[in-house]
Design an enzyme around this catalytic site. Sequence first.
Site, PDB file in Angstrom:
ATOM      1  N   LYS A  83      23.920 -54.051  18.183  1.00 31.04           N
ATOM      2  CA  LYS A  83      24.529 -54.187  16.866  1.00 31.04           C
ATOM      3  C   LYS A  83      24.073 -53.073  15.929  1.00 31.04           C
ATOM      4  O   LYS A  83      22.942 -52.606  16.003  1.00 31.04           O
ATOM      5  CB  LYS A  83      24.153 -55.549  16.272  1.00 31.04           C
ATOM      6  CG  LYS A  83      24.749 -55.850  14.906  1.00 31.04           C
ATOM      7  CD  LYS A  83      24.314 -57.225  14.441  1.00 31.04           C
ATOM      8  CE  LYS A  83      24.883 -57.532  13.056  1.00 31.04           C
ATOM      9  NZ  LYS A  83      24.333 -56.647  12.037  1.00 31.04           N
TER      10      LYS A  83
ATOM     11  N   ASP B 112      28.063 -51.578  17.727  1.00 23.57           N
ATOM     12  CA  ASP B 112      28.643 -52.422  18.768  1.00 23.57           C
ATOM     13  C   ASP B 112      30.089 -52.050  19.033  1.00 23.57           C
ATOM     14  O   ASP B 112      30.894 -52.877  19.421  1.00 23.57           O
ATOM     15  CB  ASP B 112      28.540 -53.900  18.382  1.00 23.57           C
ATOM     16  CG  ASP B 112      29.095 -54.173  16.985  1.00 23.57           C
ATOM     17  OD1 ASP B 112      29.184 -55.342  16.610  1.00 23.57           O
ATOM     18  OD2 ASP B 112      29.438 -53.197  16.299  1.00 23.57           O
TER      19      ASP B 112
ATOM     20  N   LYS C 279      26.517 -40.758  12.250  1.00 24.92           N
ATOM     21  CA  LYS C 279      25.491 -40.537  11.213  1.00 24.92           C
ATOM     22  C   LYS C 279      24.511 -39.441  11.631  1.00 24.92           C
ATOM     23  O   LYS C 279      23.733 -38.957  10.814  1.00 24.92           O
ATOM     24  CB  LYS C 279      24.704 -41.834  10.950  1.00 24.92           C
ATOM     25  CG  LYS C 279      25.531 -42.984  10.417  1.00 24.92           C
ATOM     26  CD  LYS C 279      24.656 -44.086   9.844  1.00 24.92           C
ATOM     27  CE  LYS C 279      23.597 -44.580  10.805  1.00 24.92           C
ATOM     28  NZ  LYS C 279      24.168 -45.276  11.991  1.00 24.92           N
TER      29      LYS C 279
END
Length: 702
Positions: free
Chosen positions: A9, A120, A40
Amino acid sequence: MYRISVYGKGGIGKSTISANISYGISSKGLKVLHVGCDPKHDSTRLLTGGVNQITFMDCLTDQKDTDPVESGSNGISCVECGGAFPGIGCAGKGMIRLFDYLDEHTPDDVDIRIHDVLGDVVCGGFSVPMRKENTDAVILVVSEEFMSLYAANNILRGIKNLNDTPCILGLIVNSRAPELSANVREFSIATGLEIIGSISKDAVFSKAEIIGNTVLELFPESESASELNEIVEAVINASEGYAELKSPQPISEEAMRDIASGKPARKEISSEKETVCNFDAYDCERGITYKGNYVMPSCTSHGAVELLQGISDAAVVLHGPRNCAYLMEYANRRRSLKLPSVEGKLNSCNIFCTEMNDDLTFSGDLECLNSTVDKVISQGYKTVFLVPTCTPVEIGADLERAAKRLCRDDVQVIAVPEDDVFLGSKFGCYTGALKCMASLIDQDKEVIPNTVNILCYSSPMLSRLENIREIYRMLESSGLNVNTVINEKTSLDSIKKLHTAEYNIQIGDSQLNNKMSEILLQGKDCRMLKMPNGMHGIRTWIDALSKMTGRPDAGKDYLLCAEDRYYGFMEKMKENTEGLSAMLYLMPEHDVDWQIDTLLDMGIDVKRIAHWKGTTSDKNFKRSRHENIQHNYDVSLCSLKDLIDEIKPDLIITSDSRVGRLGIRWIGFNTGYTGVSGALRWARRVRNSLKIPMNDGWRIDL
């Protein structure tokens, strides 16, 4: 080289754990390549002294000569995929490119490659690291919280669909709520996955994050370092073949609810519905269902391009890759070779392409759009249509906004909207293109008496010069002048004056043609007619024109001349053909009434119509006028020979050239010409075929 993919997650701590695993493995003397797969681009930060490195995407787009791989702590090789600018492009495409790059550029001395994967997400490009060709083992990072376990179960579903092999090394528990530890234990039991390590909540992680290094490097004697080293050992053991990997076994939604309720998970494995491989699909633009083991031909842009390229003084900019544009231009050229223009020259091709590639799908499409439209305008076009292909639709490109930005004082750029049903037809974006054409129509011009529009989508017969002249002569004999023809070739001025016509004729009752009339005529009356093939077709047209104009004698002279020519020719034909017989072999939906008329007028008895089992069900099909002729359905080529032996026809008329293998006379249905000329040309072919001796011209071994 052993490859490990770390999933879990979003925000569960994958990057921190992955970086520590990489550092721990490198401390054992192994060479590591750490791959950050999150847009990111912060996965390698703890291995590069807290500094975000240049990304693979940056190197592809802005700094093409820069090596995306940097050296980090302990000699670890680091690479970050990076992501597209927010709201532009597709990061998943970048992931695909990254793994293509790694296949070719991973150094031979790398022992273990760690993939730290985004959250996820298990679709598109982000599923690449879990595919069996890209990974040897998958680790799932979870916490005791239910949503973390729920995400892990979804990831297992994705892995099961894409890589249903023993590939799961186990679970890593990044503890956040120790009081809920029973949840993780129950999930581990239910999925059959081992917990290969647990990491306690510890302030050393925050301290290491601030400094920009891993816990194993800064705090090697801490309790957390000991927990991390256990995981490192598990990974190394797996790379050396000492670990038992498990197949993905996701559990059902009901079992997940049991865990959330603090109950033992029920035992059944995944309650997902089984699917049956079935290629039945409905073509929403054409009204055709493809049946059985047959994939529906489908294209996001084909319908729009084929329709709009017929506007000779407008440009079509295909926003997509070069191969799409190649196929569209190939189709355009092929039609032009078969149906040359009035001057006897090839029709010019007005299709342009932005030439999107993998780089542009994640770096943004604005530059290629701007440069392509500038190029088109420099060639003198004042109207430009932007047509989307699959690629910009998938990345959510905003063509309408781009078109508004690209418009000039004397240039209009029009974006064709994508279909509501993605890949729902071979003629994709056809409806959107018609709406764009409708926006060009001048609504204020007065109606011009005795003028008529002809609307027909892509009819090869209507595109042939001889045929359109024949229709013009028929209309002129009825006192009508042609206003606008919407078919293979038209112009912007013709479209603009569409509503000035007093009458409208639609040729062909198909869903594509019906939609054209509905959208372009906007409620105006329209007479639907078939192509005027054979004498029945000509009579139908003359009768319709008489009723439409209110002139009882409209076209009568034309009809009398056509009848004299047709029946005079047929009397000569009967000298060679009367008393002979024929059988037809075709698909059920084909309309061959005018060919049957011609055969009967030649004195040929049509004994049977046989149909092979088709791959489509055409909602536009109309019943034949010749209902007295017996039909046989689902006749395979193998069983056709038995039917021929039973009926003993002198000639087979078919659209399947394989019939020639059976050693019997045959011809095709097509003639390419309409009216009396088409019928007489085809009748002559029938007569000539029947004159060829069976033993010489129709041998099976030819």
